[in-house]
Design an enzyme around this catalytic site. Structure first.
Site, PDB file in Angstrom:
ATOM      1  N   SER A   1       0.893  -1.187  -0.227  1.00 45.85           N
ATOM      2  CA  SER A   1       0.036   0.085   0.127  1.00 45.85           C
ATOM      3  C   SER A   1       0.782   1.410  -0.169  1.00 45.85           C
ATOM      4  O   SER A   1       2.111   1.156   0.385  1.00 45.85           O
ATOM      5  CB  SER A   1      -0.950  -0.110   1.236  1.00 45.85           C
ATOM      6  OG  SER A   1      -1.408   1.122   1.336  1.00 45.85           O
TER       7      SER A   1
ATOM      8  N   TYR B   1      -2.211  -1.317  10.435  1.00 47.88           N
ATOM      9  CA  TYR B   1      -2.222  -1.372   8.847  1.00 47.88           C
ATOM     10  C   TYR B   1      -0.864  -0.962   8.323  1.00 47.88           C
ATOM     11  O   TYR B   1      -0.251  -1.634   7.580  1.00 47.88           O
ATOM     12  CB  TYR B   1      -3.287  -0.396   8.442  1.00 47.88           C
ATOM     13  CG  TYR B   1      -3.627  -0.915   6.920  1.00 47.88           C
ATOM     14  CD1 TYR B   1      -3.923  -2.138   6.562  1.00 47.88           C
ATOM     15  CD2 TYR B   1      -3.232   0.200   5.982  1.00 47.88           C
ATOM     16  CE1 TYR B   1      -4.274  -2.257   4.860  1.00 47.88           C
ATOM     17  CE2 TYR B   1      -3.603   0.003   4.714  1.00 47.88           C
ATOM     18  CZ  TYR B   1      -4.112  -1.252   4.033  1.00 47.88           C
ATOM     19  OH  TYR B   1      -3.988  -1.430   2.768  1.00 47.88           O
TER      20      TYR B   1
HETATM   21  N1  LIG Z   1      -8.500  -0.214  -1.805  1.00 47.62           N
HETATM   22  C1  LIG Z   1      -7.629   0.586  -1.607  1.00 47.62           C
HETATM   23  O1  LIG Z   1      -7.488   1.837  -1.677  1.00 47.62           O
HETATM   24  C2  LIG Z   1      -6.504  -0.126  -1.271  1.00 47.62           C
HETATM   25  C3  LIG Z   1      -5.109   0.769  -0.842  1.00 47.62           C
HETATM   26  C4  LIG Z   1      -3.776   0.146  -0.464  1.00 47.62           C
HETATM   27  C5  LIG Z   1      -3.910  -1.213  -0.467  1.00 47.62           C
HETATM   28  N2  LIG Z   1      -5.006  -2.116  -0.683  1.00 47.62           N
HETATM   29  C6  LIG Z   1      -4.849  -3.474  -0.407  1.00 47.62           C
HETATM   30  O2  LIG Z   1      -5.467  -4.062  -1.701  1.00 47.62           O
HETATM   31  C7  LIG Z   1      -6.136  -5.420  -0.917  1.00 47.62           C
HETATM   32  C8  LIG Z   1      -7.354  -5.776  -1.488  1.00 47.62           C
HETATM   33  O3  LIG Z   1      -7.961  -4.862  -0.843  1.00 47.62           O
HETATM   34  P1  LIG Z   1      -9.351  -4.227  -1.390  1.00 47.62           P
HETATM   35  O4  LIG Z   1      -9.200  -2.715  -1.256  1.00 47.62           O
HETATM   36  O5  LIG Z   1      -9.813  -5.066  -2.438  1.00 47.62           O
HETATM   37  O6  LIG Z   1     -10.593  -4.451   0.005  1.00 47.62           O
HETATM   38  P2  LIG Z   1     -11.576  -5.301  -0.009  1.00 47.62           P
HETATM   39  O7  LIG Z   1     -12.725  -4.947  -1.038  1.00 47.62           O
HETATM   40  O8  LIG Z   1     -12.268  -5.067   1.424  1.00 47.62           O
HETATM   41  O9  LIG Z   1     -11.239  -6.724  -0.406  1.00 47.62           O
HETATM   42  C9  LIG Z   1     -10.509  -7.401   0.686  1.00 47.62           C
HETATM   43  C10 LIG Z   1     -10.285  -8.827   0.393  1.00 47.62           C
HETATM   44  O10 LIG Z   1      -9.466  -9.582   1.490  1.00 47.62           O
HETATM   45  C11 LIG Z   1     -10.403 -10.636   1.863  1.00 47.62           C
HETATM   46  N3  LIG Z   1      -9.915 -11.114   3.176  1.00 47.62           N
HETATM   47  C12 LIG Z   1     -10.180 -10.139   4.268  1.00 47.62           C
HETATM   48  N4  LIG Z   1      -9.706 -11.051   5.442  1.00 47.62           N
HETATM   49  C13 LIG Z   1      -9.261 -12.094   5.011  1.00 47.62           C
HETATM   50  C14 LIG Z   1      -8.798 -13.419   5.792  1.00 47.62           C
HETATM   51  N5  LIG Z   1      -8.740 -13.321   7.018  1.00 47.62           N
HETATM   52  N6  LIG Z   1      -8.708 -14.720   4.940  1.00 47.62           N
HETATM   53  C15 LIG Z   1      -8.919 -14.507   3.556  1.00 47.62           C
HETATM   54  N7  LIG Z   1      -9.434 -13.278   2.921  1.00 47.62           N
HETATM   55  C16 LIG Z   1      -9.517 -12.086   3.467  1.00 47.62           C
HETATM   56  C17 LIG Z   1     -11.676 -10.428   1.685  1.00 47.62           C
HETATM   57  O11 LIG Z   1     -12.384 -11.483   1.494  1.00 47.62           O
HETATM   58  P3  LIG Z   1     -13.430 -12.178   2.485  1.00 47.62           P
HETATM   59  O12 LIG Z   1     -13.911 -11.314   3.339  1.00 47.62           O
HETATM   60  O13 LIG Z   1     -14.492 -12.939   1.965  1.00 47.62           O
HETATM   61  O14 LIG Z   1     -12.622 -13.110   3.340  1.00 47.62           O
HETATM   62  C18 LIG Z   1     -11.707  -9.527   0.342  1.00 47.62           C
HETATM   63  O15 LIG Z   1     -11.724 -10.468  -0.675  1.00 47.62           O
HETATM   64  C19 LIG Z   1      -5.898  -5.370   0.406  1.00 47.62           C
HETATM   65  O16 LIG Z   1      -4.408  -6.170   0.910  1.00 47.62           O
HETATM   66  C20 LIG Z   1      -5.656  -3.875   0.902  1.00 47.62           C
HETATM   67  O17 LIG Z   1      -4.750  -3.664   1.940  1.00 47.62           O
HETATM   68  C21 LIG Z   1      -6.171  -1.427  -0.966  1.00 47.62           C
END
Ligand SMILES: NC(=O)c1ccc[n+]([C@@H]2O[C@H](COP(=O)([O-])OP(=O)(O)OC[C@H]3O[C@@H](n4cnc5c(N)ncnc54)[C@H](OP(=O)(O)O)[C@@H]3O)[C@@H](O)[C@H]2O)c1
Length: 265
Positions: free
Chosen positions: A142, A155
């Site tokens: 991130s 985080y």
């Molecule tokens: N969106 C942003 O602005 C942003 C910015 C920087 C980094 N990121 C990173 O991008 C990645 C994806 O996040 P996103 O933005 O797509 O958010 P999201 O829509 O909330 O997706 C998060 C995913 O992680 C899964 N997850 C959470 N806890 C889990 C667990 N214990 N075991 C297995 N799967 C788990 C969730 O699935 P389930 O709940 O079904 O398990 C979901 O599929 C993350 O690593 C996040 O930190 C996102």
């Protein structure tokens, strides 16, 4: 259809929503064989159906905070087609709480999902990649993996740790046919802020404005897949907020001055 990942097995964690689901669509368009993991199996099944190539997609439900489940899932993933070409450690959970309000349980949960889960999964598949003399580990860090903003102490720590681990891994495996890519997203329009943990471990339950106005996840995923294909060591994906990485690197004093004045959600 271009098929730049044809016959390649790509395992994506956190594929049930947001960036992970968008990555699944982008890799599918490139012909990849997909393994989709997350806790919500119903969403993974729906995505498998949507992709329209059921024989080329394995749904493998997994909680990456459960070490035993990780070992079992890795065995199944490796056995599916007898190879794994790309592992995308994307599963993640964010946090919205002051340091003094964050319980140790919440801090550990964030580290389990974002750091130890990714590290254990990597450790499970690495021997087979080394034996095959090829493989690509992609870790989703991130902008917070560089810049630690208020309300995200656990985080940011987990994302810094994942980036540091990835750099060591890359130094160890480069020259052996293995590649390691770190992706640092900025604001991407997903469920990340809604699912973010408050200090007591309960989900925040509503979106941040910055995330709602963030980059479209499908566009973000296309850029990520391009970066992975070009074996980029690191790439940031998002809007102007990704400039914070360079500013932190070259002018850390400015960041330290500005951060207390920001009003994060
Ligand atoms: N969106 C942003 O602005 C942003 C910015 C920087 C980094 N990121 C990173 O991008 C990645 C994806 O996040 P996103 O933005 O797509 O958010 P999201 O829509 O909330 O997706 C998060 C995913 O992680 C899964 N997850 C959470 N806890 C889990 C667990 N214990 N075991 C297995 N799967 C788990 C969730 O699935 P389930 O709940 O079904 O398990 C979901 O599929 C993350 O690593 C996040 O930190 C996102």
């Amino acid at each position: 259809m271009s098929a730049r990942f044809a016959h390649q097995v790509v395992w994506i964690t956190g594929a049930s929503s947001g960036i992970g689901a968008a990555l699944a669509r982008a890799f599918s368009r490139e012909g990849a064989l997909l393994i989709l993991s997350a806790r919500r199996a119903d969403r993974l099944e729906a995505l498998r159906e949507e992709l329209g190539r059921p024989d080329e997609v394995l749904v493998l439900p997994l909680d990456v905070a459960d070490p035993r489940a990780i070992d079992e899932a890795a065995q199944q993933a490796l056995a599916w087609r007898g190879q794994l070409d790309v592992l995308v450690n994307n599963a993640g959970v964010s946090q919205r709480s002051l340091v003094e309000e964050t319980s140790m349980d919440t801090l550990r949960q964030v580290m389990e999902v974002n750091f130890f889960g990714a590290v254990q999964l990597t450790g499970c598949v690495l021997p087979s990649m080394i034996a095959a003399g090829r493989g690509h580990v992609v870790n989703i860090s991130s902008v917070a993996g560089y810049v630690s903003t208020p309300l995200r102490s656990a985080y940011a720590a987990s994302k810094h740790a994942l980036r540091a681990y990835s750099d060591s891994l890359r130094a160890e495996v480069s020259g052996r046919g293995l590649w390691v890519t770190v992706i640092c997203p900025g604001y991407i329009r997903t469920e990340i802020s809604k699912a973010a943990l408050r200090g007591d471990g309960t989900p925040k339950g509503e979106h941040d404005q910055a995330i709602l106005s963030g980059l479209d996840p499908e566009l973000a995923a296309r850029r990520m897949v391009d970066g992975i294909r070009h074996r980029r060591r690191e790439l940031s994906v998002g809007g102007r907020e990704t400039w914070a990485i360079a500013i932190q690197r070259f002018f850390p004093g400015i960041v330290a001055l500005l951060l207390p004045r920001t009003s994060p959600e």
